[in-house]
Design a protein around this motif. Sequence first.
Motif, PDB file in Angstrom:
ATOM      1  N   LEU A   1       0.808  -1.242   0.052  1.00  0.00           N
ATOM      2  CA  LEU A   1       0.097   0.127  -0.135  1.00  0.00           C
ATOM      3  C   LEU A   1       0.646   1.224   0.060  1.00  0.00           C
ATOM      4  N   ASN A   2       1.812   1.139   0.786  1.00  0.00           N
ATOM      5  CA  ASN A   2       2.815   2.511   0.846  1.00  0.00           C
ATOM      6  C   ASN A   2       3.392   2.615  -0.248  1.00  0.00           C
ATOM      7  N   LEU A   3       4.020   1.550  -1.205  1.00  0.00           N
ATOM      8  CA  LEU A   3       4.593   1.909  -2.538  1.00  0.00           C
ATOM      9  C   LEU A   3       3.710   2.308  -3.508  1.00  0.00           C
TER      10      LEU A   3
ATOM     11  N   GLN B   1      -4.226   4.739  -0.025  1.00  0.00           N
ATOM     12  CA  GLN B   1      -4.413   4.387   1.368  1.00  0.00           C
ATOM     13  C   GLN B   1      -2.944   4.357   1.763  1.00  0.00           C
ATOM     14  N   SER B   2      -2.859   4.637   2.942  1.00  0.00           N
ATOM     15  CA  SER B   2      -1.397   4.675   3.749  1.00  0.00           C
ATOM     16  C   SER B   2      -1.376   2.924   4.374  1.00  0.00           C
ATOM     17  N   GLY B   3      -0.270   2.652   4.807  1.00  0.00           N
ATOM     18  CA  GLY B   3      -0.199   1.500   5.584  1.00  0.00           C
ATOM     19  C   GLY B   3      -0.846   1.175   6.700  1.00  0.00           C
ATOM     20  N   ILE B   4      -0.614   0.177   7.375  1.00  0.00           N
ATOM     21  CA  ILE B   4      -1.233  -0.266   8.582  1.00  0.00           C
ATOM     22  C   ILE B   4      -0.134  -0.506   9.802  1.00  0.00           C
ATOM     23  N   PRO B   5       0.465   0.880  10.290  1.00  0.00           N
ATOM     24  CA  PRO B   5       1.441   0.592  11.042  1.00  0.00           C
ATOM     25  C   PRO B   5       1.543  -0.148  12.365  1.00  0.00           C
TER      26      PRO B   5
ATOM     27  N   ALA C   1      10.023  -1.973  10.954  1.00  0.00           N
ATOM     28  CA  ALA C   1      10.392  -0.600  10.511  1.00  0.00           C
ATOM     29  C   ALA C   1      10.850  -0.537   9.079  1.00  0.00           C
ATOM     30  N   CYS C   2      11.530  -1.627   8.509  1.00  0.00           N
ATOM     31  CA  CYS C   2      11.853  -1.605   7.083  1.00  0.00           C
ATOM     32  C   CYS C   2      10.406  -1.518   6.279  1.00  0.00           C
ATOM     33  N   CYS C   3       9.570  -2.033   6.614  1.00  0.00           N
ATOM     34  CA  CYS C   3       8.295  -2.453   5.684  1.00  0.00           C
ATOM     35  C   CYS C   3       7.481  -1.110   5.915  1.00  0.00           C
TER      36      CYS C   3
END
Length: 106
Positions: free
Chosen positions: A23-25, A34-38, A72-74
């Motif tokens: 989603l972030n990429l 949509q942003s990610g699910i952190p 953190a990388c993802c």
Amino acid sequence: MHEIIGWCILALAIGIDLFSLFLNLRCNCKGTGQSGIPGISWFMYIMSIMIMRHPNVLINIRNIVGLTIFHACCHYFIPLVHLKILNYKKCSSQDKSVPPNTNEHL
């Protein structure tokens, strides 16, 4: 039985992180979306490590640190590097399309 549940939670958390990375990429490429699910997957990592408790505390700490780095990388490092690369490519392609300044006599 606890170990199977822990591995299932861990697999689900890794899947959430990879989906969030996607989603972030995609958001980086499109500019919106949509942003990610952190936070959820990190708590699932902690929960899976607590369920699959190892008697050696150092192994538990190593697992938490390793999964936190992966998380953190993802969510932060890979999308940030991807965005920097996209911005660099966008800027370098715009520089080539601009003709040189021909008003040197002014």
